[in-house]
Design a protein around this motif. Structure first.
Motif, PDB file in Angstrom:
ATOM      1  N   VAL A   1       0.836  -1.204   0.000  1.00 24.18           N
ATOM      2  CA  VAL A   1       0.000   0.000   0.000  1.00 24.18           C
ATOM      3  C   VAL A   1       0.871   1.255   0.000  1.00 24.18           C
ATOM      4  O   VAL A   1       0.563   2.229  -0.705  1.00 24.18           O
ATOM      5  CB  VAL A   1      -0.995  -0.016   1.179  1.00 24.18           C
ATOM      6  CG1 VAL A   1      -1.716   1.315   1.315  1.00 24.18           C
ATOM      7  CG2 VAL A   1      -2.004  -1.149   0.995  1.00 24.18           C
ATOM      8  N   ALA A   2       1.955   1.258   0.739  1.00 25.72           N
ATOM      9  CA  ALA A   2       2.874   2.407   0.731  1.00 25.72           C
ATOM     10  C   ALA A   2       3.442   2.615  -0.674  1.00 25.72           C
ATOM     11  O   ALA A   2       3.526   3.752  -1.159  1.00 25.72           O
ATOM     12  CB  ALA A   2       3.998   2.195   1.740  1.00 25.72           C
ATOM     13  N   TRP A   3       3.801   1.518  -1.349  1.00 26.19           N
ATOM     14  CA  TRP A   3       4.327   1.608  -2.716  1.00 26.19           C
ATOM     15  C   TRP A   3       3.251   2.154  -3.668  1.00 26.19           C
ATOM     16  O   TRP A   3       3.549   3.013  -4.502  1.00 26.19           O
ATOM     17  CB  TRP A   3       4.814   0.221  -3.172  1.00 26.19           C
ATOM     18  CG  TRP A   3       5.348   0.205  -4.559  1.00 26.19           C
ATOM     19  CD1 TRP A   3       6.611   0.546  -4.967  1.00 26.19           C
ATOM     20  CD2 TRP A   3       4.632  -0.154  -5.752  1.00 26.19           C
ATOM     21  NE1 TRP A   3       6.711   0.415  -6.332  1.00 26.19           N
ATOM     22  CE2 TRP A   3       5.512  -0.011  -6.832  1.00 26.19           C
ATOM     23  CE3 TRP A   3       3.328  -0.583  -5.987  1.00 26.19           C
ATOM     24  CZ2 TRP A   3       5.138  -0.278  -8.144  1.00 26.19           C
ATOM     25  CZ3 TRP A   3       2.949  -0.852  -7.299  1.00 26.19           C
ATOM     26  CH2 TRP A   3       3.842  -0.701  -8.357  1.00 26.19           C
ATOM     27  N   LEU A   4       2.018   1.671  -3.535  1.00 26.55           N
ATOM     28  CA  LEU A   4       0.925   2.181  -4.369  1.00 26.55           C
ATOM     29  C   LEU A   4       0.784   3.691  -4.208  1.00 26.55           C
ATOM     30  O   LEU A   4       0.673   4.427  -5.200  1.00 26.55           O
ATOM     31  CB  LEU A   4      -0.401   1.513  -3.994  1.00 26.55           C
ATOM     32  CG  LEU A   4      -0.568   0.026  -4.303  1.00 26.55           C
ATOM     33  CD1 LEU A   4      -1.861  -0.485  -3.691  1.00 26.55           C
ATOM     34  CD2 LEU A   4      -0.530  -0.233  -5.797  1.00 26.55           C
ATOM     35  N   ARG A   5       0.796   4.165  -2.977  1.00 27.27           N
ATOM     36  CA  ARG A   5       0.643   5.603  -2.717  1.00 27.27           C
ATOM     37  C   ARG A   5       1.806   6.405  -3.284  1.00 27.27           C
ATOM     38  O   ARG A   5       1.609   7.493  -3.824  1.00 27.27           O
ATOM     39  CB  ARG A   5       0.478   5.827  -1.217  1.00 27.27           C
ATOM     40  CG  ARG A   5      -0.854   5.316  -0.707  1.00 27.27           C
ATOM     41  CD  ARG A   5      -1.034   5.541   0.779  1.00 27.27           C
ATOM     42  NE  ARG A   5      -2.361   5.085   1.188  1.00 27.27           N
ATOM     43  CZ  ARG A   5      -2.650   4.620   2.370  1.00 27.27           C
ATOM     44  NH1 ARG A   5      -1.712   4.556   3.318  1.00 27.27           N
ATOM     45  NH2 ARG A   5      -3.874   4.227   2.652  1.00 27.27           N
ATOM     46  N   GLU A   6       3.018   5.871  -3.177  1.00 29.58           N
ATOM     47  CA  GLU A   6       4.194   6.534  -3.757  1.00 29.58           C
ATOM     48  C   GLU A   6       4.051   6.653  -5.276  1.00 29.58           C
ATOM     49  O   GLU A   6       4.363   7.701  -5.853  1.00 29.58           O
ATOM     50  CB  GLU A   6       5.460   5.756  -3.428  1.00 29.58           C
ATOM     51  CG  GLU A   6       5.900   5.839  -1.992  1.00 29.58           C
ATOM     52  CD  GLU A   6       7.029   4.852  -1.672  1.00 29.58           C
ATOM     53  OE1 GLU A   6       7.621   4.262  -2.612  1.00 29.58           O
ATOM     54  OE2 GLU A   6       7.317   4.672  -0.475  1.00 29.58           O
ATOM     55  N   GLN A   7       3.598   5.584  -5.907  1.00 28.78           N
ATOM     56  CA  GLN A   7       3.465   5.596  -7.372  1.00 28.78           C
ATOM     57  C   GLN A   7       2.325   6.513  -7.812  1.00 28.78           C
ATOM     58  O   GLN A   7       2.403   7.121  -8.882  1.00 28.78           O
ATOM     59  CB  GLN A   7       3.292   4.180  -7.902  1.00 28.78           C
ATOM     60  CG  GLN A   7       4.465   3.266  -7.589  1.00 28.78           C
ATOM     61  CD  GLN A   7       5.812   3.912  -7.832  1.00 28.78           C
ATOM     62  OE1 GLN A   7       6.061   4.524  -8.870  1.00 28.78           O
ATOM     63  NE2 GLN A   7       6.713   3.800  -6.866  1.00 28.78           N
ATOM     64  N   HIS A   8       1.283   6.623  -6.996  1.00 25.58           N
ATOM     65  CA  HIS A   8       0.217   7.572  -7.304  1.00 25.58           C
ATOM     66  C   HIS A   8       0.753   8.995  -7.208  1.00 25.58           C
ATOM     67  O   HIS A   8       0.518   9.820  -8.095  1.00 25.58           O
ATOM     68  CB  HIS A   8      -0.971   7.376  -6.364  1.00 25.58           C
ATOM     69  CG  HIS A   8      -2.049   8.383  -6.584  1.00 25.58           C
ATOM     70  ND1 HIS A   8      -2.237   9.451  -5.753  1.00 25.58           N
ATOM     71  CD2 HIS A   8      -2.986   8.496  -7.560  1.00 25.58           C
ATOM     72  CE1 HIS A   8      -3.232  10.193  -6.202  1.00 25.58           C
ATOM     73  NE2 HIS A   8      -3.707   9.627  -7.295  1.00 25.58           N
ATOM     74  N   ALA A   9       1.479   9.300  -6.143  1.00 29.46           N
ATOM     75  CA  ALA A   9       2.048  10.642  -5.958  1.00 29.46           C
ATOM     76  C   ALA A   9       3.008  10.996  -7.086  1.00 29.46           C
ATOM     77  O   ALA A   9       3.096  12.161  -7.493  1.00 29.46           O
ATOM     78  CB  ALA A   9       2.755  10.730  -4.607  1.00 29.46           C
ATOM     79  N   ALA A  10       3.688   9.994  -7.630  1.00 30.93           N
ATOM     80  CA  ALA A  10       4.623  10.217  -8.739  1.00 30.93           C
ATOM     81  C   ALA A  10       3.914  10.315 -10.084  1.00 30.93           C
ATOM     82  O   ALA A  10       4.555  10.610 -11.105  1.00 30.93           O
ATOM     83  CB  ALA A  10       5.658   9.091  -8.772  1.00 30.93           C
ATOM     84  N   GLY A  11       2.603  10.060 -10.102  1.00 24.25           N
ATOM     85  CA  GLY A  11       1.830  10.183 -11.335  1.00 24.25           C
ATOM     86  C   GLY A  11       1.756   8.928 -12.184  1.00 24.25           C
ATOM     87  O   GLY A  11       1.274   8.980 -13.312  1.00 24.25           O
TER      88      GLY A  11
END
Length: 97
Positions: free
Chosen positions: A25-35
């Motif tokens: 979930v942390a990785w998903l959020r990071e990738q969302h923030a990165a676009g």
């Protein structure tokens, strides 16, 4: 930018998947923030998940998805599907890039 569906399929028992859930979930959020990721969710029944992604190429999205803690941890496999939208409702028009 092209649009992609990343299909994750669990390859390990659910307790092994759950052990990596927080990192996933942390990785998903990071990738969302990165676009890179536009959305995600579990398959029903719970046998994997779906990620909605955008990227320059199928190979680039596959390389990104290979960094998912579920994949790195050996509890899921990925399939990357490029799709060309024929129609998008206004509520999801952001998928067009």
């Amino acid at each position: 930018m092209a649009s992609f569906i990343v299909s994750l399929t669990y390859t390990a028992p659910i307790d092994k998947v759950d052990a990596l859930l927080e990192d996933h979930v942390a990785w998903l959020r990071e990738q969302h923030a990165a676009g890179h990721l536009l959305g995600w969710g579990r398959k029903v029944p719970r046998e994997g998940g779906i990620l909605l992604a955008k990227g320059e190429s199928r190979d680039a999205v596959a390389a990104l998805a290979a960094q998912d803690p579920f994949v790195v941890g050996g509890v899921a496999e990925i399939e990357v599907i490029e799709w060309a939208h024929g129609f998008l409702d206004d509520s999801i028009a952001g998928l067009a890039g």
